[in-house]
Design an enzyme around this catalytic site. Structure first.
Site, short mmCIF file in Angstrom:
data_model
loop_
_atom_site.label_atom_id
_atom_site.label_comp_id
_atom_site.label_asym_id
_atom_site.label_seq_id
_atom_site.Cartn_x
_atom_site.Cartn_y
_atom_site.Cartn_z
N ARG A 46 43.47 -38.00 15.27
CA ARG A 46 42.22 -38.09 14.50
C ARG A 46 41.19 -37.15 15.11
O ARG A 46 40.46 -36.44 14.42
CB ARG A 46 41.68 -39.54 14.46
CG ARG A 46 40.27 -39.62 13.86
CD ARG A 46 39.83 -41.01 13.42
NE ARG A 46 40.31 -42.08 14.24
CZ ARG A 46 39.84 -42.38 15.47
NH1 ARG A 46 38.86 -41.68 16.00
NH2 ARG A 46 40.36 -43.37 16.17
N TYR A 98 28.59 -31.27 -8.72
CA TYR A 98 29.85 -31.93 -9.07
C TYR A 98 29.61 -33.42 -9.38
O TYR A 98 28.86 -34.09 -8.65
CB TYR A 98 30.80 -31.75 -7.89
CG TYR A 98 32.12 -32.45 -8.03
CD1 TYR A 98 33.05 -32.03 -8.97
CD2 TYR A 98 32.44 -33.54 -7.22
CE1 TYR A 98 34.26 -32.68 -9.10
CE2 TYR A 98 33.65 -34.19 -7.35
CZ TYR A 98 34.56 -33.76 -8.30
OH TYR A 98 35.75 -34.40 -8.42
N ASP A 170 27.64 -26.25 -1.33
CA ASP A 170 29.02 -26.49 -1.76
C ASP A 170 29.52 -25.16 -2.34
O ASP A 170 29.11 -24.73 -3.41
CB ASP A 170 29.03 -27.61 -2.81
CG ASP A 170 30.43 -27.95 -3.30
OD1 ASP A 170 31.32 -27.07 -3.24
OD2 ASP A 170 30.64 -29.08 -3.76
N LYS A 195 40.68 -26.91 -4.66
CA LYS A 195 40.49 -25.96 -5.75
C LYS A 195 41.01 -24.58 -5.33
O LYS A 195 42.18 -24.45 -5.05
CB LYS A 195 39.03 -25.94 -6.18
CG LYS A 195 38.37 -27.33 -6.27
CD LYS A 195 38.95 -28.22 -7.36
CE LYS A 195 38.54 -29.68 -7.27
NZ LYS A 195 37.12 -29.95 -7.22
C1 LIG Z 1 36.33 -31.07 -6.83
C2 LIG Z 1 35.00 -30.81 -6.27
C3 LIG Z 1 34.47 -31.62 -5.25
C4 LIG Z 1 35.20 -32.85 -4.73
O1 LIG Z 1 36.32 -32.49 -4.01
P1 LIG Z 1 37.66 -33.40 -3.90
O2 LIG Z 1 38.57 -32.56 -3.08
O3 LIG Z 1 38.16 -33.63 -5.30
O4 LIG Z 1 37.25 -34.67 -3.26
C5 LIG Z 1 33.23 -31.28 -4.74
N1 LIG Z 1 32.54 -30.22 -5.20
C6 LIG Z 1 33.01 -29.44 -6.18
C7 LIG Z 1 32.19 -28.28 -6.65
C8 LIG Z 1 34.24 -29.70 -6.76
O5 LIG Z 1 34.68 -28.92 -7.75
#
Ligand SMILES: *Cc1c(COP(=O)(O)O)cnc(C)c1O
Length: 379
Positions: A46, A98, A170, A195
């Site tokens: 961890r 998001y 982000d 993504k």
């Molecule tokens: C998908 C997404 C998230 C969340 O991520 P997960 O891996 O699905 O938990 C956060 N920000 C953006 C812009 C996203 O497209």
């Protein structure tokens, strides 16, 4: 080293012990200690794992930060970053973030006494007006999801720092291939690596990178304390995915431009949201701030067109949540990714019930255009 080479050779790209060119999957929870009370490099997975560390050093280098950390999902990364704040702290948040981030802030973290104000971060005056005595940070996405709005990271960072706020970005939609927020003044970058960074719809993972090493220490402390870490198998898979980011992004960019041009001249398409559209008000800023315009595009059909018939007629383009993968994915945010946002807030922020979001994959563009063309005749 140039960025595209760093994707392959950055961080820890070969195994120190064996010379293996692919860092092995260290599938272990604990590590033998050679002396009692010593200070071993690894003690428990961890806290630290060599496969995860290889990935963490890679993302730190790609974002030009001091510390990278890997999490079980993008949401886990975002959650852990927000745990840097305390009860009574206020954060100014982009109004087009998001859907899952909106849910986390407004139904979970709000219960712990964190306060949030949502603003359109393209509007510097609105951001400034939202800053209060207890404001500690500005949190935003650019380009945003699903409207692809672009905010000025350099100007926002300057404003935030004048007010002693941390800037958290982000960077999921752009990836460090297109945009490096820390270079533009931001303090922390987060990613849903599920993504573009993973890139193959086979992984859920999150990453965070800090510019400052003190922030890095604090976030590593929280990563270990909260424990939402990425396991060694997924860390390996993500590092493997990142190696091809440059070739994938070039193909995403090129296909998306072609689809934009096709949709723009199509009579059934009413409106397109794409930062690479020269008529988009964010175009000049996107050109300055990003290396290219990315692989995401949203659009609306003419009033009366049948969105359901269009989407169900698609053959190659897959109806699914998520984005940033090699295959093209399409969705309707109002009933899918952004379903958690109350309708009146969604509509106010410009996300109509009929808005369609397309994550353009790297298939042959002729196949994508043919699929869109045949499906539009059914709309
Ligand atoms: C998908 C997404 C998230 C969340 O991520 P997960 O891996 O699905 O938990 C956060 N920000 C953006 C812009 C996203 O497209």
């Amino acid at each position: 080293m140039k960025f595209d080479s760093k994707l392959i050779h950055g961080g820890i790209s070969t195994d120190k012990t064996t010379g293996a060119v692919s860092v092995p999957i260290y599938q272990t929870s604990t590590y033998q200690q050679t002396e009692l009370g010593g200070t071993p490099t690894y003690e428990y997975s961890r806290t630290g794992n060599p496969t995860r560390q290889a990935l963490e050093e890679l993302i730190a280098e790609l974002e030009n930060g001091s510390r990278g950390l890997a999490f079980a999902s993008g949401s886990a990364a975002i959650h852990t970053v927000f745990m840097m704040f305390s009860k009574g702290d206020h954060v100014v948040v982009g109004n087009d973030v998001y859907g899952g981030t909106f849910r986390l802030l407004n139904t979970v973290l709000n219960r712990l006494g964190l306060e949030f104000t949502a603003v359109d971060t393209r509007d510097l005056a609105a951001v400034k007006a939202a800053i209060k005595e207890n404001t500690k940070a500005l949190y935003l996405e650019t380009p945003t999801n699903p409207l692809l709005h672009v905010s000025d990271l350099a100007a926002l960072s300057e404003l935030a720092h004048e007010n002693n706020l941390k800037v958290i970005v982000d960077n999921t939609f752009a990836t460090p291939y297109l945009q490096r927020p820390l270079d533009l003044g931001a303090d922390i970058v987060v990613h849903s690596a599920s993504k573009y960074l993973g890139g193959h719809s086979d992984l859920v993972a999150g990453l965070a990178v800090t510019k400052d090493s003190a922030d890095g220490e604090q976030l590593a402390y929280l990563q270990n304390a909260i424990g939402a870490i990425l396991g060694p198998q997924d860390s390996w898979l993500l590092q493997r995915g990142i190696k091809t980011l440059a070739v994938r992004m070039k193909a995403h960019n090129e296909n998306t431009k072609a689809i934009f041009e096709f949709l723009q001249q199509h009579e059934k398409v009413a409106k397109i949201y794409y930062p690479g559209d020269p008529n988009n008000p964010d175009y000049e800023l996107a050109k300055k701030q990003m290396r290219d315009f990315g692989g995401m595009l949203s659009f609306e059909l003419q009033p009366g067109a049948n969105v359901k018939a269009f989407i169900e007629a698609l053959d190659l383009i897959t109806l699914a949540e998520s984005l940033g993968s090699v295959e093209s994915l399409i969705e309707v945010p109002a009933i899918m990714t952004h379903g958690a946002i109350p309708r009146e807030i969604r509509l106010r922020d410009g996300i109509s019930d009929e808005l369609i979001r397309l994550s353009v994959g790297i298939e042959d563009k002729a196949d994508l255009l043919a699929d869109l063309n045949q499906a539009l005749t059914r709309a």
